[in-house]
Design an enzyme around this catalytic site. Structure first.
Site, PDB file in Angstrom:
ATOM      1  N   CYS A   1       0.839  -1.209   0.000  1.00 48.65           N
ATOM      2  CA  CYS A   1       0.000   0.000   0.000  1.00 48.65           C
ATOM      3  C   CYS A   1       0.874   1.259   0.000  1.00 48.65           C
ATOM      4  O   CYS A   1       0.645   2.195  -0.768  1.00 48.65           O
ATOM      5  CB  CYS A   1      -0.937  -0.021   1.202  1.00 48.65           C
TER       6      CYS A   1
ATOM      7  N   CYS B   1      -3.222   4.477   9.813  1.00 52.46           N
ATOM      8  CA  CYS B   1      -1.948   3.848  10.194  1.00 52.46           C
ATOM      9  C   CYS B   1      -1.204   4.625  11.272  1.00 52.46           C
ATOM     10  O   CYS B   1      -0.014   4.407  11.493  1.00 52.46           O
ATOM     11  CB  CYS B   1      -1.070   3.695   8.958  1.00 52.46           C
TER      12      CYS B   1
ATOM     13  N   CYS C   1       8.220   3.976   5.608  1.00 55.66           N
ATOM     14  CA  CYS C   1       7.266   3.622   4.561  1.00 55.66           C
ATOM     15  C   CYS C   1       7.941   3.409   3.222  1.00 55.66           C
ATOM     16  O   CYS C   1       7.284   3.153   2.231  1.00 55.66           O
ATOM     17  CB  CYS C   1       6.222   4.719   4.424  1.00 55.66           C
TER      18      CYS C   1
HETATM   19  S1  SF4 Z   1       0.581   4.557   5.739  1.00 53.26           S
HETATM   20 FE1  SF4 Z   1      -1.083   3.032   5.637  1.00 53.26          FE
HETATM   21  S2  SF4 Z   1      -2.731   3.890   4.322  1.00 53.26           S
HETATM   22 FE2  SF4 Z   1      -0.848   5.132   4.077  1.00 53.26          FE
HETATM   23  S3  SF4 Z   1       0.101   4.324   2.279  1.00 53.26           S
HETATM   24 FE3  SF4 Z   1       1.050   3.237   4.013  1.00 53.26          FE
HETATM   25  S4  SF4 Z   1      -0.207   1.406   4.433  1.00 53.26           S
HETATM   26 FE4  SF4 Z   1      -1.338   2.742   2.993  1.00 53.26          FE
END
Ligand code: SF4
Length: 244
Positions: A122, A208, A234
């Site tokens: 994601c 998140c 991330c």
């Molecule tokens: S923080 Fe959560 S909602 Fe945002 S891109 Fe990453 S997994 Fe997806």
């Protein structure tokens, strides 16, 4: 872009900038890269601090951000407040809508809670791909990373060659502490995300991010359901292939 400096030149630049003020680092950035540099902001406290100084150095400083389409309402309000305060035309980058639609259709809306691989998928679609698209337009990107945020950030240089994005990454706040950032925001009445006053020191997408408890690490509220405290990234600030 091709590398502008040899490793020896870059080491010398870092040796000098290590003892420079944030204003001096941003002046160097301006003189070296001009309009081909931009701040990539998450609109957290560090980034708000940094943009305030960048804008002071150059009122036409460029400000970019990634809108994942899952941000808290308070973050969207802060976008508007920042635009008003600095008169800046924020450059928004969005995920590819076809990729988002396919992901949601195949995996669901909140599938990222089901294991780290799903979460990274994601983040790949909503953050890493748009980031790559944004950075492909720049010779240098300016970030609000600090060394005492831990993880890989403890060893960042002020100026780094970012091989993953083929440009330079500038970290003018590398030597700041979180307390310094908080004081600077207060002293200069810089607009900030109201969620910071509700126990959210680090902010990301709404589903998140949670508030932290007293004594917890400041990034403990990010992807709180995952066990590995060293995996609170991330993919934006790590050099790693995008996972499928
Ligand atoms: S923080 Fe959560 S909602 Fe945002 S891109 Fe990453 S997994 Fe997806």
């Amino acid at each position: 872009m091709t590398q502008k400096f040899t490793p020896a030149q870059l080491a010398e630049i870092n040796r000098k900038l290590e003892t420079s003020t944030t204003e001096e680092i941003l002046n160097w950035t301006d003189q070296t890269f001009g309009n081909a540099a931009a701040q990539m902001s998450s609109f957290g406290l560090e980034d708000q601090t940094l943009f305030h100084i960048y804008w002071t150095v150059n009122p036409k400083a460029r400000l970019m951000t990634l809108d994942t389409l899952r941000l808290p309402t308070e973050t969207y309000s802060l976008f508007d407040q920042t635009k008003l305060r600095y008169g800046v035309d924020v450059e928004f980058f969005y995920p590819e809508m076809d990729s988002v639609a396919k992901m949601v259709k195949e995996k669901g809306n909140n599938f990222f809670y089901q294991g780290r691989a799903n979460r990274e998928f994601c983040c790949g679609v909503r953050k890493v791909e748009p980031l790559g698209r944004a950075l492909a337009t720049l010779d240098a990107w300016v970030t609000g990373l600090r060394r005492d945020q831990g993880m890989d950030r403890g060893s960042i240089d002020i100026v780094e060659w970012d091989a993953a994005h083929n440009n330079y990454k500038i970290n003018p706040l590398a030597n700041w502490t979180f307390e310094q950032v908080q004081e600077f925001v207060k002293e200069n009445e810089i607009p900030y995300n109201e969620l910071h006053d509700q126990g959210y020191p680090s902010l990301g997408c709404a589903p998140c991010t949670r508030a932290i408890k007293p004594g917890e690490d400041i990034r403990a509220g990010r992807w709180w359901w995952e066990d590995d405290p060293n995996a609170k990234e991330c993919g934006i600030h790590i050099v790693a292939p995008l996972k499928a």
